[in-house]
Enzyme design. Sequence first.
Site, PDB file in Angstrom:
ATOM      1  CD  GLU A 175     -44.779  -0.773  26.221  1.00 12.03           C
ATOM      2  OE1 GLU A 175     -43.492  -0.674  26.414  1.00 12.03           O
ATOM      3  OE2 GLU A 175     -45.906  -0.044  26.009  1.00 12.03           O
ATOM      4  CB  THR A 176     -49.699  -7.150  25.543  1.00  8.91           C
ATOM      5  OG1 THR A 176     -50.215  -6.788  24.151  1.00  8.91           O
ATOM      6  CG2 THR A 176     -50.909  -7.968  25.862  1.00  8.91           C
TER       7      THR A 176
END
Length: 304
Positions: free
Chosen positions: A49-50
């Site tokens: 995830e970002t």
Amino acid sequence: MTQHSVRFKQVDVFTSVPFKGNPLAVVFDADSLSGDEMQAIARWTNLSETVFLLAPTDARADYRVRIFTTKGELPFAGHPTLGTAHAFLESGRKPKTPGRLVQQCGAGLIELAADARVTSDTTSEATSGGAWAFAAPPARMTPLAANQHDALRAALRSDAIDFTATPCGVDNGAPWLVVRLASAQAVLALDVDYAAIEAIAASVGAHGVAAYGPHDAHGPATFEVRCLMTGLGRGEDPVTGSANAAIAMLLEEQNRRPGERYTVRQGTALGRDGRVHVAYDDAARKTWVGGHSVTVVDGTCRLG
């Protein structure tokens, strides 16, 4: 996209030791980015995830986030929630209420707390060591049909599934099929058929399996957890806040809580050593999921 630089951090979540938890990229001051631009950056970071930090649109929130995998956007995810809180505070920004944060995201408002009761036996660790917890968002639960149990046993290649705790899809913004096994050793021994698991998980609206099993009384944690992803790319997630929230809420639903507090070890099969702390606040009717975070990369990211 106008070319400029913003602050960027890469944080290891559910650990106080770098490279032992689950990494997260945090891009600050991302209000000028479109969803397509955020997705492109998330593909480039190539992390699970970002997170993109934005100004809140709800006055009750300290900040707003959009959370992207390499494949798409999520309304909520646990390790990004904790990692973002750590990055936000470490950058020098102040919460509206000391010791509390409110994150605005696709799943609504998520409350976070720096609270020794949910993360440690020492107050200093909760305030200075990056230990925070989020209040698990509401979840929708869908029991796995009994006629799928044999298929689940075959897909997990395990005869150690504890069907007295019915496997259940739990959707708190990141949907998981939660499966209890007889022991931590059985969890670590899993060698799954991902194609078969994908179809079974999809039958309850889930994007993967969160398998958990108890450790012995003097083991390293209460439970061992493994999260086997299917819907957004096949593979194992190192340490997973949403899945641990799902497990905690299903334990409550099935009257299998091990007490007011318990701990989880996750990531062992990947050479990680993630540690998750869960606490039930019966008075407030909240379930808290917490852990430490540590910054590994701190700098700037050029946009455009």
